[in-house]
Design a protein around this motif. Structure first.
Motif, short mmCIF file in Angstrom:
data_model
loop_
_atom_site.label_atom_id
_atom_site.label_comp_id
_atom_site.label_asym_id
_atom_site.label_seq_id
_atom_site.Cartn_x
_atom_site.Cartn_y
_atom_site.Cartn_z
N MET A 1 0.82 -1.21 0.00
CA MET A 1 0.00 0.00 0.00
C MET A 1 0.86 1.26 0.00
O MET A 1 0.47 2.29 -0.52
N THR A 38 -6.10 -1.01 -6.87
CA THR A 38 -5.42 -2.24 -7.29
C THR A 38 -6.03 -3.41 -6.52
O THR A 38 -6.95 -3.22 -5.70
N ARG A 39 -5.50 -4.60 -6.73
CA ARG A 39 -6.01 -5.76 -6.01
C ARG A 39 -5.77 -5.66 -4.51
O ARG A 39 -6.43 -6.32 -3.72
N ASP A 40 -4.81 -4.81 -4.10
CA ASP A 40 -4.50 -4.64 -2.68
C ASP A 40 -5.40 -3.62 -1.99
O ASP A 40 -5.45 -3.57 -0.76
N ARG A 71 -7.16 -0.98 2.51
CA ARG A 71 -6.83 -2.32 2.03
C ARG A 71 -8.10 -3.06 1.64
O ARG A 71 -9.16 -2.84 2.23
N THR A 72 -7.97 -3.95 0.68
CA THR A 72 -9.10 -4.78 0.29
C THR A 72 -9.57 -5.61 1.48
O THR A 72 -8.77 -6.32 2.10
N THR A 186 6.81 -2.74 -6.76
CA THR A 186 5.83 -2.27 -7.74
C THR A 186 6.35 -2.56 -9.14
O THR A 186 7.41 -2.05 -9.52
N GLU A 219 -1.93 -5.16 -10.26
CA GLU A 219 -0.96 -4.73 -9.25
C GLU A 219 -0.79 -3.22 -9.20
O GLU A 219 -0.37 -2.68 -8.17
#
Length: 233
Positions: A1, A38-40, A71-72, A186, A219
């Motif tokens: 993150m 993003t997925r995070d 966060r997810t 990243t 990502e």
């Protein structure tokens, strides 16, 4: 993150910036919000971007943002983000050289947070180039590298924008942007986006941008946005 919340290096409303400085003796003040998913999770900034035309061809900039991150599947966090100090100097002009060319170094101060922004100082050293046509079309592009106090986090970026003055009040544009990988974990990323600016009057303007990654999107950029109200005087 933390990597997700790194400074966007934005040139409103696009990620890439143009070489035109704020006119001498005038102010441009953006009240903005931006973010990336993003997925995070999702992270971004809300703040004020001050630009002042300190002299012919010289713009001074200070950006004061607050950061947010979620966060997810987790809760949201809020905190300080990276204060930016910058100076844009245009050293070549279209009327004599055929292109506007400017150098626009930006210093990012540490955010002071491990959740929002980047907790180390960094310096962006870019060059920007622009060409305008009487038909209402304009193109600008540029690139540079970010040098971090944590050397392993260095990366480079480049982007190109094509805009069109659709009506006297409305300008639209499209952008292609690329950023190299860094050692934060990243990966390299590429994205496309569309932006617009609508002039309510000579002093108040609305800006917006929507983007999406086309390389390592999960990502780096499932989707991203930028909105602002610009005051000029």
């Amino acid at each position: 993150m933390v990597a997700l919340a790194e400074p966007a290096h934005a040139g409103p409303p696009f990620i890439s910036d143009d070489p035109e400085p704020t006119p001498s003796g005038q102010f441009e003040i953006y009240a903005f919000n931006n973010g990336t998913n993003t997925r995070d999770g999702t992270a971004g900034e809300t703040g004020i971007d001050f630009n002042y035309g300190a002299a012919p061809d010289l713009q001074l900039t200070a950006t004061l943002p607050g950061g947010f991150a979620q966060r997810t599947g987790g809760g949201a966090s809020f905190g300080p983000s990276n204060v930016e100090l910058a100076a844009k100097y245009r050293f070549l002009h279209q009327d004599t050289f055929g292109l506007d060319v400017a150098f626009f170094p930006r210093l990012f101060l540490p955010s002071g947070s491990n959740i929002t922004g980047d907790n180390s100082a960094s310096l962006l050293l870019p060059v920007r180039v622009e060409k305008d046509w009487k038909s209402g079309w304009s193109a600008f592009r540029g690139g540079g590298c970010v040098f971090s106090a944590i050397r392993r986090a260095d990366f480079c970026l480049t982007g190109a924008v094509l805009t069109y003055q659709l009506t006297p009040e409305l300008q639209i544009g499209a952008e292609l942007f690329h950023r190299t990988a860094d050692a934060h974990g990243t990966p390299a990323s590429s994205s496309v986006g569309a932006g617009w600016r609508y002039d309510l009057n000579k002093n108040v303007h609305l800006l917006g941008y929507l983007g999406r990654g086309i390389e390592n999107a999960d990502e780096t950029n499932r989707y991203s946005w930028y909105t602002s109200v610009l005051f000029t005087f």
